[in-house]
Design an enzyme around this catalytic site. Structure first.
Site, PDB file in Angstrom:
ATOM      1  N   ASP A  18       7.020   7.278  -1.569  1.00 56.08           N
ATOM      2  CA  ASP A  18       7.189   8.608  -2.170  1.00 56.08           C
ATOM      3  C   ASP A  18       8.438   9.287  -1.639  1.00 56.08           C
ATOM      4  O   ASP A  18       9.159   9.975  -2.353  1.00 56.08           O
ATOM      5  CB  ASP A  18       5.986   9.508  -1.828  1.00 56.08           C
ATOM      6  N   TYR A  19       8.670   9.074  -0.344  1.00 54.49           N
ATOM      7  CA  TYR A  19       9.804   9.736   0.304  1.00 54.49           C
ATOM      8  C   TYR A  19      11.120   9.289  -0.352  1.00 54.49           C
ATOM      9  O   TYR A  19      11.948  10.109  -0.732  1.00 54.49           O
ATOM     10  CB  TYR A  19       9.794   9.393   1.798  1.00 54.49           C
ATOM     11  N   TYR A  75      11.505   7.964  -3.303  1.00 51.48           N
ATOM     12  CA  TYR A  75      11.536   8.455  -4.691  1.00 51.48           C
ATOM     13  C   TYR A  75      12.043   9.902  -4.701  1.00 51.48           C
ATOM     14  O   TYR A  75      12.927  10.279  -5.474  1.00 51.48           O
ATOM     15  CB  TYR A  75      10.140   8.381  -5.327  1.00 51.48           C
ATOM     16  N   ASP A  76      11.493  10.713  -3.819  1.00 57.26           N
ATOM     17  CA  ASP A  76      11.890  12.128  -3.764  1.00 57.26           C
ATOM     18  C   ASP A  76      13.370  12.275  -3.447  1.00 57.26           C
ATOM     19  O   ASP A  76      14.046  13.157  -3.963  1.00 57.26           O
ATOM     20  CB  ASP A  76      11.068  12.886  -2.710  1.00 57.26           C
ATOM     21  N   SER A  87       4.135  19.500 -11.498  1.00 55.18           N
ATOM     22  CA  SER A  87       4.232  18.847 -10.200  1.00 55.18           C
ATOM     23  C   SER A  87       4.467  19.925  -9.129  1.00 55.18           C
ATOM     24  O   SER A  87       4.348  21.117  -9.420  1.00 55.18           O
ATOM     25  CB  SER A  87       5.393  17.872 -10.248  1.00 55.18           C
ATOM     26  N   LEU A  88       4.806  19.506  -7.938  1.00 58.42           N
ATOM     27  CA  LEU A  88       5.107  20.477  -6.878  1.00 58.42           C
ATOM     28  C   LEU A  88       6.538  20.266  -6.413  1.00 58.42           C
ATOM     29  O   LEU A  88       7.042  19.144  -6.420  1.00 58.42           O
ATOM     30  CB  LEU A  88       4.172  20.265  -5.688  1.00 58.42           C
ATOM     31  N   GLU A 125      -2.934  24.017   2.882  1.00 59.31           N
ATOM     32  CA  GLU A 125      -4.040  23.051   2.763  1.00 59.31           C
ATOM     33  C   GLU A 125      -3.452  21.647   2.663  1.00 59.31           C
ATOM     34  O   GLU A 125      -2.262  21.490   2.393  1.00 59.31           O
ATOM     35  CB  GLU A 125      -4.892  23.381   1.523  1.00 59.31           C
ATOM     36  N   LYS A 164      -2.219  18.012   1.458  1.00 62.52           N
ATOM     37  CA  LYS A 164      -1.756  17.411   0.215  1.00 62.52           C
ATOM     38  C   LYS A 164      -2.468  16.063   0.119  1.00 62.52           C
ATOM     39  O   LYS A 164      -2.139  15.113   0.831  1.00 62.52           O
ATOM     40  CB  LYS A 164      -0.242  17.232   0.224  1.00 62.52           C
ATOM     41  N   ASP A 204      -3.656  12.535  -0.951  1.00 58.88           N
ATOM     42  CA  ASP A 204      -2.917  11.414  -1.524  1.00 58.88           C
ATOM     43  C   ASP A 204      -3.873  10.526  -2.323  1.00 58.88           C
ATOM     44  O   ASP A 204      -4.341   9.498  -1.861  1.00 58.88           O
ATOM     45  CB  ASP A 204      -2.259  10.615  -0.386  1.00 58.88           C
ATOM     46  N   ARG A 235      -3.793  12.945 -15.228  1.00 59.45           N
ATOM     47  CA  ARG A 235      -2.564  13.701 -15.400  1.00 59.45           C
ATOM     48  C   ARG A 235      -1.795  13.316 -16.670  1.00 59.45           C
ATOM     49  O   ARG A 235      -1.296  14.162 -17.382  1.00 59.45           O
ATOM     50  CB  ARG A 235      -1.671  13.449 -14.190  1.00 59.45           C
ATOM     51  N   GLU A 274      -7.926  16.164  -6.842  1.00 53.16           N
ATOM     52  CA  GLU A 274      -7.470  14.819  -6.531  1.00 53.16           C
ATOM     53  C   GLU A 274      -8.689  13.940  -6.279  1.00 53.16           C
ATOM     54  O   GLU A 274      -9.579  14.309  -5.510  1.00 53.16           O
ATOM     55  CB  GLU A 274      -6.604  14.902  -5.258  1.00 53.16           C
ATOM     56  N   TYR A 295      -8.615  21.735  -5.836  1.00 57.34           N
ATOM     57  CA  TYR A 295      -7.787  22.645  -5.044  1.00 57.34           C
ATOM     58  C   TYR A 295      -7.027  23.684  -5.849  1.00 57.34           C
ATOM     59  O   TYR A 295      -6.222  24.409  -5.295  1.00 57.34           O
ATOM     60  CB  TYR A 295      -6.801  21.847  -4.192  1.00 57.34           C
ATOM     61  N   LYS A 329       6.197  17.458   2.859  1.00 55.35           N
ATOM     62  CA  LYS A 329       5.847  16.038   3.006  1.00 55.35           C
ATOM     63  C   LYS A 329       5.973  15.600   4.460  1.00 55.35           C
ATOM     64  O   LYS A 329       7.026  15.787   5.065  1.00 55.35           O
ATOM     65  CB  LYS A 329       6.796  15.199   2.145  1.00 55.35           C
ATOM     66  N   CYS A 369      -3.353 -27.631   3.102  1.00 54.33           N
ATOM     67  CA  CYS A 369      -4.188 -26.686   3.852  1.00 54.33           C
ATOM     68  C   CYS A 369      -3.858 -26.767   5.346  1.00 54.33           C
ATOM     69  O   CYS A 369      -3.854 -27.865   5.917  1.00 54.33           O
ATOM     70  CB  CYS A 369      -5.654 -27.007   3.615  1.00 54.33           C
ATOM     71  N   CYS A 371      -7.351 -28.352   7.003  1.00 52.74           N
ATOM     72  CA  CYS A 371      -7.878 -29.693   6.702  1.00 52.74           C
ATOM     73  C   CYS A 371      -6.835 -30.621   6.104  1.00 52.74           C
ATOM     74  O   CYS A 371      -7.126 -31.789   5.854  1.00 52.74           O
ATOM     75  CB  CYS A 371      -9.081 -29.597   5.776  1.00 52.74           C
ATOM     76  N   CYS A 407      -7.305 -23.876  -0.940  1.00 56.23           N
ATOM     77  CA  CYS A 407      -7.752 -25.179  -0.494  1.00 56.23           C
ATOM     78  C   CYS A 407      -9.060 -25.431  -1.234  1.00 56.23           C
ATOM     79  O   CYS A 407      -9.981 -24.615  -1.133  1.00 56.23           O
ATOM     80  CB  CYS A 407      -7.989 -25.152   1.021  1.00 56.23           C
ATOM     81  N   CYS A 463     -13.802 -28.112   3.989  1.00 59.62           N
ATOM     82  CA  CYS A 463     -12.751 -27.671   4.905  1.00 59.62           C
ATOM     83  C   CYS A 463     -13.390 -26.791   5.982  1.00 59.62           C
ATOM     84  O   CYS A 463     -14.127 -25.850   5.670  1.00 59.62           O
ATOM     85  CB  CYS A 463     -11.696 -26.886   4.123  1.00 59.62           C
TER      86      CYS A 463
HETATM   87  S1  IVH Z   1      -1.486  22.192  -6.326  1.00 65.67           S
HETATM   88  C1  IVH Z   1       0.552  23.610 -10.341  1.00 65.67           C
HETATM   89  N1  IVH Z   1      -2.598  21.326  -4.148  1.00 65.67           N
HETATM   90  O1  IVH Z   1       0.321  16.511  -5.439  1.00 65.67           O
HETATM   91  C2  IVH Z   1       0.473  22.822  -9.100  1.00 65.67           C
HETATM   92  N2  IVH Z   1      -1.544  19.722  -5.564  1.00 65.67           N
HETATM   93  O2  IVH Z   1       3.112  15.854  -5.647  1.00 65.67           O
HETATM   94  C3  IVH Z   1      -0.873  22.299  -8.858  1.00 65.67           C
HETATM   95  N3  IVH Z   1      -1.751  17.395  -4.767  1.00 65.67           N
HETATM   96  O3  IVH Z   1       0.605  17.250  -8.868  1.00 65.67           O
HETATM   97  C4  IVH Z   1      -0.933  21.375  -7.730  1.00 65.67           C
HETATM   98  N4  IVH Z   1      -2.907  17.862  -2.951  1.00 65.67           N
HETATM   99  O4  IVH Z   1      -1.560  16.011  -7.974  1.00 65.67           O
HETATM  100  C5  IVH Z   1      -1.908  20.988  -5.248  1.00 65.67           C
HETATM  101  N5  IVH Z   1      -3.700  20.715  -2.199  1.00 65.67           N
HETATM  102  C6  IVH Z   1      -3.003  20.374  -3.291  1.00 65.67           C
HETATM  103  C7  IVH Z   1      -2.663  19.030  -3.574  1.00 65.67           C
HETATM  104  C8  IVH Z   1      -1.920  18.741  -4.727  1.00 65.67           C
HETATM  105  C9  IVH Z   1      -2.369  16.896  -3.689  1.00 65.67           C
HETATM  106  C10 IVH Z   1      -1.036  16.571  -5.758  1.00 65.67           C
HETATM  107  C11 IVH Z   1      -1.107  17.082  -7.176  1.00 65.67           C
HETATM  108  C12 IVH Z   1       0.322  17.401  -7.519  1.00 65.67           C
HETATM  109  C13 IVH Z   1       1.042  16.433  -6.650  1.00 65.67           C
HETATM  110  C14 IVH Z   1       2.495  16.793  -6.463  1.00 65.67           C
END
Ligand code: IVH
Length: 734
Positions: free
Chosen positions: A93-94, A96-97, A142-143, A173, A175, A177, A196, A234, A286, A381, A475, A478, A493, A498
């Site tokens: 993910d890192y 990608y971001d 997304s966030l 709170e 995140k 996964d 999603r 999630e 959440y 992250k 193998c 054996c 095998c 065996c």
């Molecule tokens: S809030 C409108 N809260 O992370 C935004 N998302 O990388 C609503 N995720 O799309 C999302 N934990 O699928 C929110 N405590 C949390 C989360 C959370 C995991 C996911 C979620 C989001 C993705 C973004």
């Protein structure tokens, strides 16, 4: 014994690299495999080319180095597809971001050149075709992501500037996964659950979501004056469930999954919702994304995000009320998320960071959203727990079903407090895909406390002294030739004598979920086998006390316990015996279903592949495997030996003999039941004196039909005398 051997130099190339590439990652999800194959979105050449380009772009330190932004967009589109559509990510993910941010930076400098289909202009990716589609009430955004305290301070500055406030109350709170989900409730009833998808429209997985126990089927939102609500969350598989899920896969001779997120995402898309129930999923809710009130002046509902989470908790949802914290100002937030990171490894499930939200809902409204993310929330992250090491060698372990698994031996290294010295590298194709060579510098990552994995080999640091890893052709235990069936990823095998397989089969036979022979355990089985105190499964029942005496650390008490355990196992339920045999693809559930349709185990010997397939949950693969097992004289001989040793091979008298209103009637359930579990429904029938049949035949009185019923319903319709009932009608009868 699984005696691992070090890599030697001779080998065979895989004939099916691309097929295997897909299979080993999602072994339990044949639908996705077929989908991937048919769709042919990216060829194996494309995959290689994008991986190469990914490596190049990751070297860029600033967007000014980009001269082909469309190439970067295509790289991002490719990774989105891997992640969102087929759940086979190739990138952390890192990383990608980082690529995403690079493109964002470039587009900011060239705003006139942003195409409407740039990955920055939308959420998610193209859809999975299998389920009905459903529109989210509000697009699932997304966030925005942050990676350090400075990012957060800057975000806080923007929030304060837009709201005109000196200090903001935030709610932080975890995140989670896992796989994101949205739930819609109307008039207190769950009406839909959706994945999603592309953010606007997702897959309707309502039936599957209903199998997750932490998703309430109804909740009293009306108490809060709410008529309709959409909640985001999630779906997660916790670390422990994931470990045993993977153990189960390995036990059935299937390749394992890389992380709990893939397991959760795959589970949500399973066609058979009954299977979902067995996966121990949980749903953390959440966020409330939409709600419609019953009256115009609704004063009952919370006015803060943390209040909403409390409300959800009160209504029976698994919202993160225990995990969340309301904090004053960004300084407190930064301190809290630092502290929380330390407890990350002790959590039952995976988190990849924290999410910080402006707590006041009024302020959230004021701040609004961009097309990509809300301005009132920010993900922080955590750094992936990575470390550098060196790939020293490869050992090959032989499992119960003969599967040969390569295990990388690495220079021991600490990753989040644990020393890692060896890592499963799954199979031959994985080695090729990751381009691993002996002597390579490698980056490893611990996904949770469960499985360490190799992220990549540091190919840019190669000296030329690195050597190819050559998969053995025989193998390692054996020496028999290894074999790889078409379309499979795993070399096997096939010598059932065996030694490695024999000892693994004994370990499985005595294990907790199988015959549950207390006092044995893996280590003792290995030891007794090495000392020839036991030689095969039946020999357990002829174990001689005098041979155990004098064994170091195995006193009289241990001997007594073991003998009592062995004796007690003789009357284990029939399904445990079937499971204990370790037949490939026959897990606990299939064993239970099989045990219901036979009275003695020897009946399985006389069934054809077609007859076996009539049994619920038994497809052609399982049927063929059962048939192969029971066609083998050695196996039948073993079963006879077990019977002679006193093991009861028959099913205990069924409750179907009870007298009641269904006496003399027979029942069969087909399709997915909405209100009852299949096992509960069958128990109800038996409690009323009825009998369950395994297939449609002239003996059948009632066929009870759930959703998506298939061939059984078609067959019953063509026959006279079978009454076809809905689940509702059946419920009325009982
Ligand atoms: S809030 C409108 N809260 O992370 C935004 N998302 O990388 C609503 N995720 O799309 C999302 N934990 O699928 C929110 N405590 C949390 C989360 C959370 C995991 C996911 C979620 C989001 C993705 C973004």
């Amino acid at each position: 014994m699984a005696v691992p051997k070090l890599q030697k130099n001779s080998g065979k190339k895989s004939l099916f690299p691309q097929l295997c590439n897909f299979i080993y990652l999602i072994p339990s999800l044949p639908n996705q495999f077929i989908y991937t194959k048919q769709k042919k979105v990216y060829s194996i050449e494309d995959v290689k080319s994008y991986e190469q380009q990914t490596k190049e772009f990751l070297k860029y330190s600033s967007a000014t180095e980009i001269n082909d932004a469309e190439a970067l967009r295509n790289v991002l589109r490719f990774h989105e597809y891997r992640y969102y559509v087929i759940s086979e990510p190739l990138l952390t993910d890192y990383d990608y971001d980082m690529l995403y941010k690079l493109l964002q930076e470039w587009e900011k400098a060239h705003p006139e050149n942003i195409p409407a289909d740039s990955p920055t202009q939308r959420v998610g990716s193209s859809l999975n075709k299998d389920f009905p589609k459903r529109q989210h009430l509000v697009p699932m955004l997304s966030l925005d992501n942050s990676y350090n305290a400075d990012d957060l301070v800057e975000w806080d500055r923007r929030v304060r500037e837009s709201t005109g406030l000196d200090e903001i109350m935030y709610c932080a709170e975890p995140k989670f996964d896992g796989a994101s989900i949205s739930l819609q409730y109307e008039d207190d009833q769950l009406v839909a659950a959706t994945t999603r998808g592309d953010g606007e429209v997702g897959d309707d997985i309502t039936l599957n979501a209903k199998q997750i126990r932490s998703v309430p089927l109804s909740a009293s939102f009306s108490k809060y004056g709410i008529a309709q609500i959409e909640i985001r969350g999630e779906v997660m598989m916790n670390k422990q469930s994931f470990a045993s899920f993977n153990e189960g896969l390995a036990g059935e001779g299937l390749a394992t999954l890389a992380n709990p997120r893939n397991a959760a995402a795959g589970s949500l898309r399973m066609k058979d919702s009954r299977q979902v129930a067995r996966r121990n999923l949980e749903a953390f809710l959440y966020n409330v994304s939409f709600e419609r009130d019953k009256t115009a002046d609704n004063k009952q509902k919370p006015t803060t995000h943390s209040g909403m989470l409390q409300m959800l908790w009160q209504l029976g949802f698994k919202s993160p009320v225990k995990e969340m914290k309301v904090l004053k100002g960004i300084g407190e937030v930064i301190k809290f998320i630092g502290e929380y990171e330390e407890s990350r490894d002790s959590l039952a499930y995976e988190i990849d960071g924290m999410v910080i939200k402006v707590d006041s809902l009024e302020l959230q409204d004021k701040l609004g959203m961009t097309s990509h993310h809300p301005r009132w929330a920010m993900a922080y992250k955590y750094k992936a727990r990575q470390a550098e090491s060196v790939l020293i060698g490869v050992e090959y372990q032989v499992g119960r079903t003969g599967a040969v698994t390569p295990v990388a031996k690495i220079k021991p290294v600490q990753v989040s407090g644990v020393t890692v010295g060896s890592i499963s590298i799954h199979n031959e194709d994985y080695i090729k895909e990751k381009d691993l060579k002996l002597g390579d510098k490698i980056i490893i990552e611990r996904s949770g406390d469960v499985i360490p994995q190799i992220v990549r080999s540091v190919t840019e640091d190669r000296t030329g002294k690195e050597t190819e890893i050559i998969f053995p052709t025989t193998c390692p235990v054996c020496n028999d030739a290894l074999y790889k069936p078409e379309g499979e990823a795993v070399w096997r095998c096939v010598n059932i004598n065996c030694k490695a397989q024999v000892v693994e089969r004994i370990i499985h036979f005595v294990s907790k979920d199988a015959m549950d022979i207390k006092g044995f355990g893996e280590a003792n089985v290995r030891r007794f086998y090495e000392q020839e105190i036991i030689t095969d499964i039946p020999s357990i029942y002829h174990l001689q006390e005098d041979k155990l005496q004098g064994l170091e650390g195995f006193g009289q008490k241990s001997i007594e316990n073991l003998l009592v355990g062995i004796e007690a196992s003789k009357t284990q339920a029939l399904h445990r015996i079937i499971y204990a045999l370790g037949i490939r693809y026959v897990g606990e559930t299939t064993a239970k279903t099989l045990a219901q349709v036979i009275t003695t185990i020897f009946e399985l010997k006389d069934k054809t592949i077609e007859e076996l397939q009539v049994v619920d949950d038994v497809g052609v693969k399982v049927a063929a495997s059962l048939h192969e097992f029971f066609a083998n004289e050695d196996n039948i001989h073993m079963l006879e030996e077990l019977q002679n040793a006193g093991i009861v091979m028959e099913r205990a008298a069924s409750t179907g003999t009870a007298e009641g209103k269904f006496t003399g009637m027979t029942f069969l359930f087909t399709g997915t039941l909405a209100q009852l579990k299949r096992s509960e429904a069958e128990a109800d029938v038996e409690a009323h004196g009825g009998k369950i049949l395994s297939g449609v035949s002239s003996k059948l009185t009632y066929l009870i039909v759930g959703a998506d019923a298939g061939s059984k319903l078609e067959k019953a319709k063509k026959m006279t005398g079978i009454k076809i009932l809905s689940e509702e009608e059946f419920l009325k009868m009982i």
